[in-house]
Design an enzyme around this catalytic site. Structure first.
Site, PDB file in Angstrom:
ATOM      1  N   ARG A   1       0.562  -1.261  -0.019  1.00  8.71           N
ATOM      2  CA  ARG A   1      -0.003   0.062  -0.057  1.00  8.71           C
ATOM      3  C   ARG A   1       1.046   1.213   0.127  1.00  8.71           C
ATOM      4  O   ARG A   1       0.581   1.866  -0.512  1.00  8.71           O
ATOM      5  CB  ARG A   1      -0.687   0.111   1.124  1.00  8.71           C
ATOM      6  CG  ARG A   1      -2.228   1.728   1.181  1.00  8.71           C
ATOM      7  CD  ARG A   1      -2.752   1.187   2.185  1.00  8.71           C
ATOM      8  NE  ARG A   1      -3.064   0.652   2.720  1.00  8.71           N
ATOM      9  CZ  ARG A   1      -2.654   0.750   4.212  1.00  8.71           C
ATOM     10  NH1 ARG A   1      -1.906   1.750   4.922  1.00  8.71           N
ATOM     11  NH2 ARG A   1      -2.458  -0.638   5.132  1.00  8.71           N
TER      12      ARG A   1
ATOM     13  N   TYR B   1     -16.600  18.596 -14.852  1.00 13.67           N
ATOM     14  CA  TYR B   1     -16.576  16.155 -14.346  1.00 13.67           C
ATOM     15  C   TYR B   1     -17.815  15.889 -13.615  1.00 13.67           C
ATOM     16  O   TYR B   1     -17.178  16.843 -12.725  1.00 13.67           O
ATOM     17  CB  TYR B   1     -15.530  15.460 -14.313  1.00 13.67           C
ATOM     18  CG  TYR B   1     -15.748  14.049 -14.586  1.00 13.67           C
ATOM     19  CD1 TYR B   1     -16.118  13.256 -15.117  1.00 13.67           C
ATOM     20  CD2 TYR B   1     -16.058  13.655 -13.168  1.00 13.67           C
ATOM     21  CE1 TYR B   1     -16.617  12.221 -14.736  1.00 13.67           C
ATOM     22  CE2 TYR B   1     -15.869  12.152 -12.726  1.00 13.67           C
ATOM     23  CZ  TYR B   1     -16.642  11.718 -14.338  1.00 13.67           C
ATOM     24  OH  TYR B   1     -16.249  10.267 -14.053  1.00 13.67           O
TER      25      TYR B   1
ATOM     26  N   ASP C   1      -7.742  20.153 -13.160  1.00 15.28           N
ATOM     27  CA  ASP C   1      -7.646  18.621 -14.057  1.00 15.28           C
ATOM     28  C   ASP C   1      -7.760  18.303 -15.172  1.00 15.28           C
ATOM     29  O   ASP C   1      -8.393  19.341 -16.620  1.00 15.28           O
ATOM     30  CB  ASP C   1      -9.413  18.556 -13.759  1.00 15.28           C
ATOM     31  CG  ASP C   1      -9.501  16.834 -14.003  1.00 15.28           C
ATOM     32  OD1 ASP C   1      -8.902  16.529 -15.311  1.00 15.28           O
ATOM     33  OD2 ASP C   1     -10.816  16.651 -13.895  1.00 15.28           O
TER      34      ASP C   1
ATOM     35  N   LYS D   1      -8.468   7.760 -18.990  1.00 20.75           N
ATOM     36  CA  LYS D   1      -8.964   7.952 -20.542  1.00 20.75           C
ATOM     37  C   LYS D   1      -7.505   8.746 -21.420  1.00 20.75           C
ATOM     38  O   LYS D   1      -6.668   7.238 -21.827  1.00 20.75           O
ATOM     39  CB  LYS D   1      -9.424   9.633 -19.675  1.00 20.75           C
ATOM     40  CG  LYS D   1      -9.937   9.788 -18.721  1.00 20.75           C
ATOM     41  CD  LYS D   1     -11.541   8.970 -19.181  1.00 20.75           C
ATOM     42  CE  LYS D   1     -12.740   9.005 -18.228  1.00 20.75           C
ATOM     43  NZ  LYS D   1     -12.424  10.475 -17.343  1.00 20.75           N
TER      44      LYS D   1
END
Ligand SMILES: *Cc1c(COP(=O)(O)O)cnc(C)c1O
Length: 386
Positions: free
Chosen positions: A51, A103, A175, A200
């Site tokens: 992690r 978004y 973003d 994306k």
């Protein structure tokens, strides 16, 4: 080979990857392990528990830093997990100035998850940066912009927003999902944090969900790394491998997305049944000059509305294309068609949506890298059927 002076293509191919020290493997292996054996308590090779650290993730995070001209990269289990980590920098009472066109999942995270923890979000039209300046208060800690925006392709002046955030003593997070680092590098323009949905363009093949943050400041990196390992929204090594591989072809894919984008945008604009096309590469786009200044090209994302604004007409197009697949998401090699009002942006209340210019009949395209002539023919047939 993390040389920031290299040209884009060279950078994308070599970013973050060095031959694997144990075998010389040219591609970073998928280190599918949860833990690492220690020589003695507390004596290890820099890896303790997956992690916190994983070599495949490390290679990707180094690559992310290189391709955004940043110092540090951090990878997350999704784009929204990356956004979530940024908001967790804040405390109750802090204020965030955010774009009113972004978004849908970002808006949902802000309003439905973080408002109840006492963080205040102020939504403004950031295409005029004076609206950001007017919204600044002593409590402003973060300015969140998306440019170009999803789905209306609005442009915000990153340099201007960065000047305001510096004066306000707040962070600016951009973003950069729609532009990708091939077209735009917000850190170079003064942003503090760049966020990506790596799902994306970075991944580029519609086969992985992932998010990324890129930062320059060491202290900010330390805070975000602490959140990453404490909250645990880390991507698995296989997903890191896929994004690392995707980045190697980003420049060739983006060149084709841009070329096809130009062709499709002009085809749509000249079609008698189309009322309006939203694409930031048109010279009469309201912020064309800023787009031209801060971007290297205009990409393959665009939206349009038909002259017949009815849902029936839009539905006809959305269900008639054969190459453009009806699906959420974007940035893959294959073309997608989407209906924001019922799909990607359904989490924004209709009233709010319409107020921000997102009409019921708006159709969004992610223009892929197929042959432009075939894509145009596909759209022509679908639009004529409407
Ligand atoms: C998809 C997307 C996100 C969210 O990313 P996920 O990887 O789906 O969590 C955030 N911003 C933009 C602009 C996006 O397109």
């Amino acid at each position: 080979m993390n040389n920031n002076s290299h040209r884009l293509g060279t950078k994308f191919i070599h970013a973050g990857t060095v031959p694997d020290p144990s075998t010389g493997a040219i591609m970073t292996p998928i280190y599918q392990t949860s833990t690492y054996v220690q020589q003695a308590p507390g004596v290890n090779l820099g890896y303790e528990y997956a992690r916190s650290q994983n070599p495949t993730r490390k290679a990707l995070e180094d690559a992310l830093a290189v391709i955004e001209n940043g110092k540090h990269g951090l990878a997350f289990g999704s784009g929204v997990a990356a956004t979530d980590a940024v908001i967790k920098l804040l405390n109750p009472g802090d204020e965030v100035i955010a774009a009113n066109d972004m978004y849908g999942g970002t808006y949902r995270l802000f309003t439905k998850i973080f408002e109840k923890y006492g963080i205040k979000f102020i939504y403004v039209d950031t295409t005029d940066i004076e609206n950001i300046r007017k919204a600044v208060t002593a409590k402003t800690k973060l300015i969140w912009i998306e440019t170009p925006t999803n789905p209306l392709m609005n442009i915000t002046d990153i340099k201007g927003a960065a000047q305001i955030s510096k004066q306000a003593g707040a962070w600016l997070c951009v973003d950069n999902t729609f532009a990708s680092p091939y077209l735009q590098n917000p850190l170079d323009l003064g942003a503090d944090i760049v966020m990506h949905s790596a799902t994306k363009y970075l991944g580029g093949h519609s086969d992985v969900i992932q998010g990324a943050l890129i930062i320059n400041d060491d202290a900010l990196r330390a805070q975000l790394y602490f959140i990453q390992k404490s909250c645990g929204a880390v991507p698995g090594p296989m997903d890191c491998f896929l994004v690392l591989r995707g980045i190697k072809t980003l420049h060739v894919r983006m060149k084709q997305h841009c070329e096809n984008g130009v062709a499709v945008a002009h085809f749509l604009r000249n079609h008698p049944k189309v009322e309006r096309v939203y694409w930031c590469g048109f010279e009469d786009h309201p912020n064309y000059n800023i787009a031209k200044e801060q971007m290297r090209g205009f990409g393959g994302m665009m939206s349009f509305v038909l002259k017949d604004a009815s849902m029936e007409a839009a539905n006809k197009v959305l269900t008639s294309t054969k190459l453009f697949a009806l699906a959420e998401s974007l940035g893959g090699v294959e073309s997608l068609i989407n209906h924001p009002a019922t799909m990607t942006h359904a989490s924004i209340p209709r009233e709010e949506r319409i107020k921000n210019g997102l009409a019921d009949g708006l159709i969004r395209l992610s223009v892929g890298i197929e042959d432009a002539e075939d894509l145009i023919e596909d759209l022509r047939v679908a639009i004529e059927a409407s």
